[in-house]
Motif scaffolding. Structure first.
Motif, PDB file in Angstrom:
ATOM      1  N   ALA A  82       0.826  -1.213   0.000  1.00 51.21           N
ATOM      2  CA  ALA A  82       0.000   0.000   0.000  1.00 51.21           C
ATOM      3  C   ALA A  82       0.855   1.255   0.000  1.00 51.21           C
ATOM      4  CB  ALA A  82      -0.934  -0.001   1.209  1.00 51.21           C
ATOM      5  N   LEU A  83       2.061   1.158   0.547  1.00 51.78           N
ATOM      6  CA  LEU A  83       2.970   2.313   0.562  1.00 51.78           C
ATOM      7  C   LEU A  83       3.584   2.578  -0.807  1.00 51.78           C
ATOM      8  CD1 LEU A  83       4.899   1.883   3.943  1.00 51.78           C
ATOM      9  CD2 LEU A  83       3.243   3.670   3.374  1.00 51.78           C
ATOM     10  N   TYR A  84       3.444   1.636  -1.722  1.00 55.45           N
ATOM     11  CA  TYR A  84       4.082   1.783  -3.041  1.00 55.45           C
ATOM     12  C   TYR A  84       3.059   1.850  -4.168  1.00 55.45           C
ATOM     13  CZ  TYR A  84       8.477   1.026  -0.684  1.00 55.45           C
ATOM     14  OH  TYR A  84       9.556   1.169   0.141  1.00 55.45           O
ATOM     15  N   ARG A  85       1.880   2.334  -3.858  1.00 54.73           N
ATOM     16  CA  ARG A  85       0.859   2.466  -4.889  1.00 54.73           C
ATOM     17  C   ARG A  85       1.304   3.483  -5.940  1.00 54.73           C
ATOM     18  NH1 ARG A  85      -4.697   2.572  -1.223  1.00 54.73           N
ATOM     19  NH2 ARG A  85      -4.624   0.370  -0.600  1.00 54.73           N
ATOM     20  N   ALA A  86       1.204   3.062  -7.192  1.00 49.04           N
ATOM     21  CA  ALA A  86       1.564   3.927  -8.334  1.00 49.04           C
ATOM     22  C   ALA A  86       2.996   4.418  -8.233  1.00 49.04           C
ATOM     23  CB  ALA A  86       0.592   5.094  -8.453  1.00 49.04           C
ATOM     24  N   TRP A  87       3.902   3.536  -7.802  1.00 49.45           N
ATOM     25  CA  TRP A  87       5.320   3.914  -7.698  1.00 49.45           C
ATOM     26  C   TRP A  87       5.886   4.310  -9.047  1.00 49.45           C
ATOM     27  CZ3 TRP A  87       8.582   1.257 -10.821  1.00 49.45           C
ATOM     28  CH2 TRP A  87       8.136   0.025 -11.318  1.00 49.45           C
ATOM     29  N   TRP A  88       5.351   3.746 -10.092  1.00 45.43           N
ATOM     30  CA  TRP A  88       5.863   4.020 -11.434  1.00 45.43           C
ATOM     31  C   TRP A  88       5.577   5.462 -11.861  1.00 45.43           C
ATOM     32  CZ3 TRP A  88       1.919   5.211 -14.855  1.00 45.43           C
ATOM     33  CH2 TRP A  88       0.634   4.779 -14.477  1.00 45.43           C
ATOM     34  N   ILE A  89       4.523   6.063 -11.295  1.00 46.21           N
ATOM     35  CA  ILE A  89       4.246   7.466 -11.609  1.00 46.21           C
ATOM     36  C   ILE A  89       5.317   8.361 -10.972  1.00 46.21           C
ATOM     37  CG2 ILE A  89       2.631   9.372 -11.207  1.00 46.21           C
ATOM     38  CD1 ILE A  89       0.360   7.464 -11.576  1.00 46.21           C
ATOM     39  N   THR A  90       5.705   8.031  -9.736  1.00 47.97           N
ATOM     40  CA  THR A  90       6.802   8.763  -9.101  1.00 47.97           C
ATOM     41  C   THR A  90       8.091   8.601  -9.900  1.00 47.97           C
ATOM     42  OG1 THR A  90       5.794   8.389  -6.920  1.00 47.97           O
ATOM     43  CG2 THR A  90       8.115   9.035  -6.963  1.00 47.97           C
ATOM     44  N   LEU A  91       8.324   7.402 -10.394  1.00 48.94           N
ATOM     45  CA  LEU A  91       9.520   7.130 -11.196  1.00 48.94           C
ATOM     46  C   LEU A  91       9.519   7.938 -12.488  1.00 48.94           C
ATOM     47  CD1 LEU A  91      12.074   5.387 -11.719  1.00 48.94           C
ATOM     48  CD2 LEU A  91      10.575   3.713 -12.821  1.00 48.94           C
ATOM     49  N   LEU A  92       8.411   7.900 -13.211  1.00 44.18           N
ATOM     50  CA  LEU A  92       8.338   8.632 -14.478  1.00 44.18           C
ATOM     51  C   LEU A  92       8.414  10.140 -14.252  1.00 44.18           C
ATOM     52  CD1 LEU A  92       5.541   6.614 -16.377  1.00 44.18           C
ATOM     53  CD2 LEU A  92       8.018   6.508 -16.685  1.00 44.18           C
ATOM     54  N   GLY A  93       7.765  10.621 -13.177  1.00 45.99           N
ATOM     55  CA  GLY A  93       7.836  12.041 -12.885  1.00 45.99           C
ATOM     56  C   GLY A  93       9.237  12.509 -12.567  1.00 45.99           C
ATOM     57  N   GLY A  94       9.967  11.685 -11.803  1.00 41.74           N
ATOM     58  CA  GLY A  94      11.349  12.030 -11.477  1.00 41.74           C
ATOM     59  C   GLY A  94      12.251  12.009 -12.687  1.00 41.74           C
ATOM     60  N   LEU A  95      12.061  11.027 -13.547  1.00 41.27           N
ATOM     61  CA  LEU A  95      12.873  10.953 -14.777  1.00 41.27           C
ATOM     62  C   LEU A  95      12.579  12.141 -15.685  1.00 41.27           C
ATOM     63  CD1 LEU A  95      12.676   7.136 -15.637  1.00 41.27           C
ATOM     64  CD2 LEU A  95      14.644   8.405 -14.740  1.00 41.27           C
ATOM     65  N   GLY A  96      11.301  12.504 -15.785  1.00 47.36           N
ATOM     66  CA  GLY A  96      10.942  13.652 -16.605  1.00 47.36           C
ATOM     67  C   GLY A  96      11.562  14.931 -16.092  1.00 47.36           C
ATOM     68  N   SER A  97      11.581  15.095 -14.758  1.00 43.61           N
ATOM     69  CA  SER A  97      12.192  16.291 -14.171  1.00 43.61           C
ATOM     70  C   SER A  97      13.701  16.290 -14.370  1.00 43.61           C
ATOM     71  CB  SER A  97      11.880  16.337 -12.669  1.00 43.61           C
ATOM     72  OG  SER A  97      12.476  17.460 -12.071  1.00 43.61           O
ATOM     73  N   THR A  98      14.323  15.098 -14.328  1.00 43.36           N
ATOM     74  CA  THR A  98      15.776  15.004 -14.498  1.00 43.36           C
ATOM     75  C   THR A  98      16.220  15.387 -15.900  1.00 43.36           C
ATOM     76  OG1 THR A  98      15.971  13.256 -12.844  1.00 43.36           O
ATOM     77  CG2 THR A  98      17.763  13.438 -14.452  1.00 43.36           C
ATOM     78  N   PHE A  99      15.481  14.918 -16.906  1.00 45.98           N
ATOM     79  CA  PHE A  99      15.888  15.129 -18.291  1.00 45.98           C
ATOM     80  C   PHE A  99      15.144  16.258 -18.981  1.00 45.98           C
ATOM     81  CE2 PHE A  99      16.883  10.647 -17.358  1.00 45.98           C
ATOM     82  CZ  PHE A  99      18.225  10.647 -17.650  1.00 45.98           C
TER      83      PHE A  99
END
Length: 327
Positions: free
Chosen positions: A309-326
């Motif tokens: 439950a603590l990792y719901r939609a973890w992939w959205i956090t991942l994609l958002g971070g990658l988008g901000s990085t690049f």
């Protein structure tokens, strides 16, 4: 005398307004579904009732972001996907104005706005300041998204009576003292500013340039950064889930009273719900047993709903971070 450059004869203010409208049209539904998915209280199948007996959980069980998207549309329709539009628009407008007035830069910025490059301490202070400014509207947005009631787009006082308890309306500053919320938000910022920011500048300095070519990036340094970045997702995602849970947890004068029991000025008046109101979009935790802080919230989520439950939609956090990085 310098002349203002106008693209295609259209004033820059109009272009900014149109870009904001398009952005909100896309972001509001996606964010609304994400907030609901992470806020949904989905305890393990067997719970103990007031008499100590086992009772099956009867609330909605939603296992994926896309399943929640379909559920919102089925029960509340298109308008339900745009719950939280007004506080999101107001927050975006206020932050944009502050950025234009306070942050003066001649270098064009593309993509998602990032804090100005002022060193670690300056960036940390800037990020904390922006968080403090936007926190009340973030709380209102999350609550507007998760409430089963229809809120009028221009009925400010009526919406506040639904979203805030009498205690919060009398003492609005209490929102900043919502147990654990500031700690979760500040911890999230600290991970990004104190770990990812310096590491990005150390390993990928060319990413800060306006124009970057693949030859400017070292492959092995990029791999190291991505490994550390993916590791931080294991911390950032739980913090985002916890912040969502704490933001929708309303503050009462006493934990043993709910909002209607505290009623002093119309807080319990009838409100219109969506046509599918007989079926809740999400389940919410009983306000009589609130989370007591950041650590308590994390522990209870794991104990009652499981670690996933603590990792719901973890992939959205991942994609958002990658988008901000690049970006």
């Amino acid at each position: 005398m310098e002349e203002e450059v106008v693209v295609g004869g259209t004033p820059p203010v109009v272009i900014l307004f149109l870009a904001m409208v398009v952005s909100l049209a896309i972001i509001v539904p996606l964010t609304g579904v994400l907030v609901r998915f992470r806020a949904n209280y989905n305890p393990k199948s067997l719970q103990l009732d007031s008499e100590g007996g086992a009772a099956a959980h009867t609330g909605p069980i939603v296992n994926s972001y896309f399943q929640m998207f379909g559920r919102v549309y089925r029960i509340e329709g298109l308008l339900g996907l745009y719950k939280g539009l007004m506080p999101t628009a107001i927050s975006t407008l206020i932050v944009s104005i502050i950025i234009l007035l306070v942050v003066d830069t001649e270098q064009p910025r593309h993509g998602k706005y990032r804090a100005p490059e002022t060193g670690v301490v300056g960036t940390l202070f800037y990020s904390f300041a922006m968080m403090i400014i936007s926190l009340p509207t973030s709380i209102l947005t999350y609550r507007a998204i998760t409430t089963p009631h229809k809120l009028g787009y221009f009925d400010l006082m009526g919406s506040l009576r639904i979203l805030l308890t009498p205690t919060e309306r009398r003492r609005p500053w209490i929102l900043y003292f919502t147990p654990g919320l500031m700690a979760a938000e500040m911890s999230h910022i600290a991970v990004i500013v104190l770990i990812l920011g310096p590491l990005r500048r150390l390993l990928l300095p060319s990413m800060s340039r306006p124009v970057v070519s693949p030859s400017d990036i070292s492959l092995w340094k990029l791999v190291i950064y991505l490994i550390v970045f993916c590791t931080t997702i294991s911390v950032l995602t739980p913090l985002e889930v916890i912040a969502t849970r704490l933001a929708i947890q309303r503050n009462h004068a006493s934990a043993e009273y709910n909002s209607v029991a505290q009623e002093v000025d119309g807080d319990g008046e009838d409100t219109v719900e969506y046509s599918g109101a007989e079926e809740d979009v999400i389940g919410l935790r009983n306000e009589r047993d609130p989370y007591l802080g950041l650590v308590d919230c994390a522990k209870r989520i794991v104990d009652e709903e499981g670690l996933t439950a603590l990792y719901r939609a973890w992939w959205i956090t991942l994609l958002g971070g990658l988008g901000s990085t690049f970006a």
